[in-house]
Design an enzyme around this catalytic site. Structure first.
Site, PDB file in Angstrom:
ATOM      1  N   PRO A  85      35.975  -5.232  51.999  1.00 62.10           N
ATOM      2  CA  PRO A  85      35.348  -6.176  50.578  1.00 62.10           C
ATOM      3  C   PRO A  85      34.232  -6.109  50.489  1.00 62.10           C
ATOM      4  O   PRO A  85      33.220  -6.766  49.562  1.00 62.10           O
ATOM      5  CB  PRO A  85      35.968  -7.576  50.485  1.00 62.10           C
ATOM      6  CG  PRO A  85      36.695  -7.727  51.995  1.00 62.10           C
ATOM      7  CD  PRO A  85      36.672  -5.795  52.262  1.00 62.10           C
ATOM      8  N   GLU A 112      38.687  -9.515  60.908  1.00 59.66           N
ATOM      9  CA  GLU A 112      37.054  -9.395  60.258  1.00 59.66           C
ATOM     10  C   GLU A 112      36.236  -8.263  60.384  1.00 59.66           C
ATOM     11  O   GLU A 112      34.892  -7.691  59.476  1.00 59.66           O
ATOM     12  CB  GLU A 112      36.445 -10.734  61.078  1.00 59.66           C
ATOM     13  CG  GLU A 112      37.189 -12.311  61.551  1.00 59.66           C
ATOM     14  CD  GLU A 112      37.974 -12.478  60.553  1.00 59.66           C
ATOM     15  OE1 GLU A 112      36.654 -12.710  59.196  1.00 59.66           O
ATOM     16  OE2 GLU A 112      38.988 -12.887  60.055  1.00 59.66           O
ATOM     17  N   ARG A 154      44.444  13.322  42.262  1.00 58.56           N
ATOM     18  CA  ARG A 154      45.361  13.670  40.993  1.00 58.56           C
ATOM     19  C   ARG A 154      44.056  14.066  40.118  1.00 58.56           C
ATOM     20  O   ARG A 154      43.853  14.674  38.944  1.00 58.56           O
ATOM     21  CB  ARG A 154      45.256  12.300  39.960  1.00 58.56           C
ATOM     22  CG  ARG A 154      44.688  11.334  40.014  1.00 58.56           C
ATOM     23  CD  ARG A 154      45.323  10.156  39.766  1.00 58.56           C
ATOM     24  NE  ARG A 154      45.446  10.048  37.480  1.00 58.56           N
ATOM     25  CZ  ARG A 154      44.496  10.021  36.899  1.00 58.56           C
ATOM     26  NH1 ARG A 154      42.853   9.916  37.198  1.00 58.56           N
ATOM     27  NH2 ARG A 154      45.497  10.604  35.929  1.00 58.56           N
TER      28      ARG A 154
HETATM   29 CL1  6GU Z   1      38.221  -1.138  50.409  1.00 54.41          CL
HETATM   30  N1  6GU Z   1      39.475  -3.549  51.510  1.00 54.41           N
HETATM   31  C1  6GU Z   1      39.725  -4.659  52.007  1.00 54.41           C
HETATM   32  N2  6GU Z   1      40.300  -4.953  53.921  1.00 54.41           N
HETATM   33  N3  6GU Z   1      39.706  -5.981  51.556  1.00 54.41           N
HETATM   34  C2  6GU Z   1      39.235  -5.069  49.895  1.00 54.41           C
HETATM   35  C3  6GU Z   1      39.132  -3.843  49.696  1.00 54.41           C
HETATM   36  C4  6GU Z   1      38.932  -3.279  50.221  1.00 54.41           C
HETATM   37  N4  6GU Z   1      38.159  -4.327  47.836  1.00 54.41           N
HETATM   38  C5  6GU Z   1      38.989  -4.756  48.182  1.00 54.41           C
HETATM   39  N5  6GU Z   1      38.423  -6.031  48.595  1.00 54.41           N
END
Ligand code: 6GU
Length: 232
Positions: A85, A112, A154
């Site tokens: 994220p 984490e 795709r």
């Molecule tokens: Cl790529 N990974 C995680 N753990 N949470 C996310 C994400 C990725 N993209 C948005 N939230």
């Protein structure tokens, strides 16, 4: 294209064997291998994580385990993708660029995240992309990998039955940065809701103009951030 996925939950990636990506695998257009990160541990407990330096909640995935796993998979063609994220936004443009890659390795973090030195050291040897699929937090990278692999696969020639579909999509090449227009099929009257008359007119120029204006209207309403400042 070859795709390797490293995860502590290999079964989580089972959907890759289904549907569009599964068909592409069956047709040998892509090769997908999913690996259990714990196979690269060396201790009796198969430990993949440890507490963070500097304190704080949660656990951090260990650099040495990830290093051994990446060493076993990396080739001169490898692009490493780390879903997080905290990454740069994944996008249709990035999917397009990655669809011509020879080898993608996805490193799924949990807890984490992964010790930052894993991505930093890998970046001295190969392209490394830390990528987010949106502004929300998932429990791990696995679902994000399903999303990214489908978006990329795709776009590989031969994967879609009709390649025009990818051109017509929202964010596709036909109208970059616009949402796709609405679509209709039979019956002409559904519970009192009619198909827009223009679509029954047979006037293809007028239909194309109507669809474009629907795309612009939809984008203005739902995603004004996609329009140039002068249009919102
Ligand atoms: Cl790529 N990974 C995680 N753990 N949470 C996310 C994400 C990725 N993209 C948005 N939230």
């Amino acid at each position: 294209m070859r795709i390797d996925v490293l995860t502590i939950f290999p079964e989580y990636l089972a959907p890759l064997r289904e549907s569009l990506v599964g068909k592409a695998i069956t047709d040998s257009l892509i090769g997908v291998r999913v690996h259990d990160l714990r196979d690269f541990t060396t201790d009796r407990h198969r430990t993949v994580d440890d507490s963070p330096y500097g304190g704080g909640p949660g656990m951090v995935m260990k650099a040495d385990v990830w290093g051994a796993a990446l060493d076993s998979l990396a080739t001169p063609d490898t692009i490493l993708i780390v879903p997080t994220p905290a990454g740069r936004p994944f996008s249709q443009q990035l999917a397009q660029q990655l669809s011509i890659a020879h080898h993608l390795v996805f490193a799924c973090g949990r807890y984490e995240g992964i010790d930052q030195r894993v991505a930093d050291e890998a970046a001295t040897r190969m392209p490394v992309l830390e990528l987010s699929i949106g502004d929300y937090v998932l429990a791990g990278g696995e679902v994000a990998v399903l999303v990214m692999v489908e978006a990329i696969a795709r776009l590989i020639p031969g994967v879609l039955g009709n390649p025009e579909s990818a051109v017509q999509d929202s964010f596709g090449a036909a109208s970059p940065g616009l949402l796709e227009h609405p679509s209709y099929t039979r019956p002409v009257n559904y519970r009192g809701h009619e198909v827009p008359a223009v679509l029954l007119s047979g006037n293809h120029a007028e239909i194309a103009r109507w669809r474009h204006s629907q795309s612009v209207e939809r984008t203005r309403e739902r995603r004004p951030d996609l329009l140039p400042d002068t249009e919102n």
